[in-house]
Each structure stands twice: as C-alpha cells, then as structure tokens.
Design a protein around this motif. Structure first.
Motif, PDB file in Angstrom:
ATOM      1  N   UNK A 141      56.063   1.493 -42.320  1.00  0.00           N
ATOM      2  CA  UNK A 141      56.074   2.893 -41.877  1.00  0.00           C
ATOM      3  C   UNK A 141      54.896   3.650 -42.485  1.00  0.00           C
ATOM      4  N   UNK A 142      54.619   3.420 -43.771  1.00  0.00           N
ATOM      5  CA  UNK A 142      53.477   4.067 -44.427  1.00  0.00           C
ATOM      6  C   UNK A 142      52.173   3.640 -43.737  1.00  0.00           C
ATOM      7  N   UNK A 143      52.047   2.367 -43.443  1.00  0.00           N
ATOM      8  CA  UNK A 143      50.862   1.877 -42.745  1.00  0.00           C
ATOM      9  C   UNK A 143      50.693   2.542 -41.388  1.00  0.00           C
ATOM     10  N   UNK A 144      51.796   2.724 -40.659  1.00  0.00           N
ATOM     11  CA  UNK A 144      51.732   3.392 -39.363  1.00  0.00           C
ATOM     12  C   UNK A 144      51.348   4.862 -39.516  1.00  0.00           C
ATOM     13  N   UNK A 145      51.798   5.485 -40.589  1.00  0.00           N
ATOM     14  CA  UNK A 145      51.386   6.868 -40.844  1.00  0.00           C
ATOM     15  C   UNK A 145      49.872   6.942 -41.057  1.00  0.00           C
ATOM     16  N   UNK A 146      49.323   5.965 -41.775  1.00  0.00           N
ATOM     17  CA  UNK A 146      47.873   5.923 -41.952  1.00  0.00           C
ATOM     18  C   UNK A 146      47.162   5.691 -40.613  1.00  0.00           C
ATOM     19  N   UNK A 147      47.759   4.873 -39.749  1.00  0.00           N
ATOM     20  CA  UNK A 147      47.175   4.685 -38.418  1.00  0.00           C
ATOM     21  C   UNK A 147      47.198   6.001 -37.636  1.00  0.00           C
ATOM     22  N   UNK A 148      48.270   6.772 -37.804  1.00  0.00           N
ATOM     23  CA  UNK A 148      48.346   8.079 -37.156  1.00  0.00           C
ATOM     24  C   UNK A 148      47.241   8.992 -37.674  1.00  0.00           C
ATOM     25  N   UNK A 149      46.976   8.920 -38.964  1.00  0.00           N
ATOM     26  CA  UNK A 149      45.854   9.682 -39.518  1.00  0.00           C
ATOM     27  C   UNK A 149      44.531   9.214 -38.927  1.00  0.00           C
ATOM     28  N   UNK A 150      44.392   7.917 -38.710  1.00  0.00           N
ATOM     29  CA  UNK A 150      43.174   7.385 -38.098  1.00  0.00           C
ATOM     30  C   UNK A 150      43.002   7.965 -36.692  1.00  0.00           C
ATOM     31  N   UNK A 151      44.099   8.037 -35.944  1.00  0.00           N
ATOM     32  CA  UNK A 151      44.037   8.631 -34.607  1.00  0.00           C
ATOM     33  C   UNK A 151      43.575  10.081 -34.714  1.00  0.00           C
ATOM     34  N   UNK A 152      44.136  10.814 -35.645  1.00  0.00           N
ATOM     35  CA  UNK A 152      43.745  12.210 -35.836  1.00  0.00           C
ATOM     36  C   UNK A 152      42.243  12.323 -36.100  1.00  0.00           C
ATOM     37  N   UNK A 153      41.744  11.521 -37.024  1.00  0.00           N
ATOM     38  CA  UNK A 153      40.332  11.619 -37.386  1.00  0.00           C
ATOM     39  C   UNK A 153      39.405  11.159 -36.260  1.00  0.00           C
ATOM     40  N   UNK A 154      39.808  10.162 -35.505  1.00  0.00           N
ATOM     41  CA  UNK A 154      38.980   9.692 -34.392  1.00  0.00           C
ATOM     42  C   UNK A 154      38.927  10.740 -33.281  1.00  0.00           C
TER      43      UNK A 154
END
Length: 123
Positions: free
Chosen positions: A106-119
C-alpha cells in the motif's frame, strides 16, 4: 473520450500481460498443463503477449498527444505502470491467490500515486 479509451485498452492489455508473464507459474494448478516444458510455456506466453500488443499499441496511439490524444509519452508511461501494478495486484491476490496485500504494498502504491501527481503536474 480518447483518454478513457486509452486507459481501458491499457487495462485489457495488462490483463493479458500479467497472464503471459506470470500465468505459467500457476500451471501446476491445471492438470492438463503439468507436463508443458519450457518451450511450450514460452509459446503459450507469446500467444498471450500477442493479445497484449493488440490492446497496448492502440492504447498508446489513441492516447498520445501528437495523435490527437490527451497524454504525453511520460504520462502514457506512468499510466501504464500504475495500471500494470494495479492489475497485477488484483490478479495475484484474487485470481492466483498466491500473495496477500500488505502494508508495504500500500505504501508503494501511495508512492506511485505521488509519481502520477508529479508527472501530470504542470510546473
């Protein structure tokens, strides 16, 4: 509409990709596939990957900004990665039943969500 179509095609593509890449690890659960050797597994996986590409290539063409879609190359790639991890997780947990979703996933997916935000963020 092109964005939604692109994402839906990516989801279909990733279903086939997940089964092409990881489905053979489940062959022991299917009696008539027990004796399939490595070459047979590769051929089955290639057959599944063919369908992956049938959906993947149009998804990228439809979604790409220079073809009239809403996404840049970077945006298409990050969408693909998030879709890939989501589809893989659902298949592993609910179809293959080999793993359980843990807090670190879940933490890893949250970081992926942050990646989406930044991209997608226009700075």
């Amino acid at each position: 509409m092109k964005g939604i179509t692109s994402v839906l095609l990516l989801i279909l593509s990733n279903l086939f990709m997940t089964f092409a890449w990881y489905g053979h690890l489940q062959f022991k659960k299917i009696s008539w596939l027990h004796g399939v050797g490595l070459i047979g597994v590769i051929m089955i996986s290639w057959g599944l990957a063919f369908f992956e590409y049938i959906f993947q290539v149009p998804a990228n063409r439809i979604g790409f900004r220079e073809n009239g879609g809403p996404f840049s190359l970077f945006e298409l790639k990050i969408i693909q990665e998030v879709v890939s991890l989501t589809v893989f997780t659902l298949v592993a947990v609910y179809i293959f039943r080999t793993d359980k979703l843990a807090w670190n996933h879940v933490v890893g997916f949250l970081f992926m969500t942050l990646a989406v935000f930044f991209i997608f963020k226009k700075w």
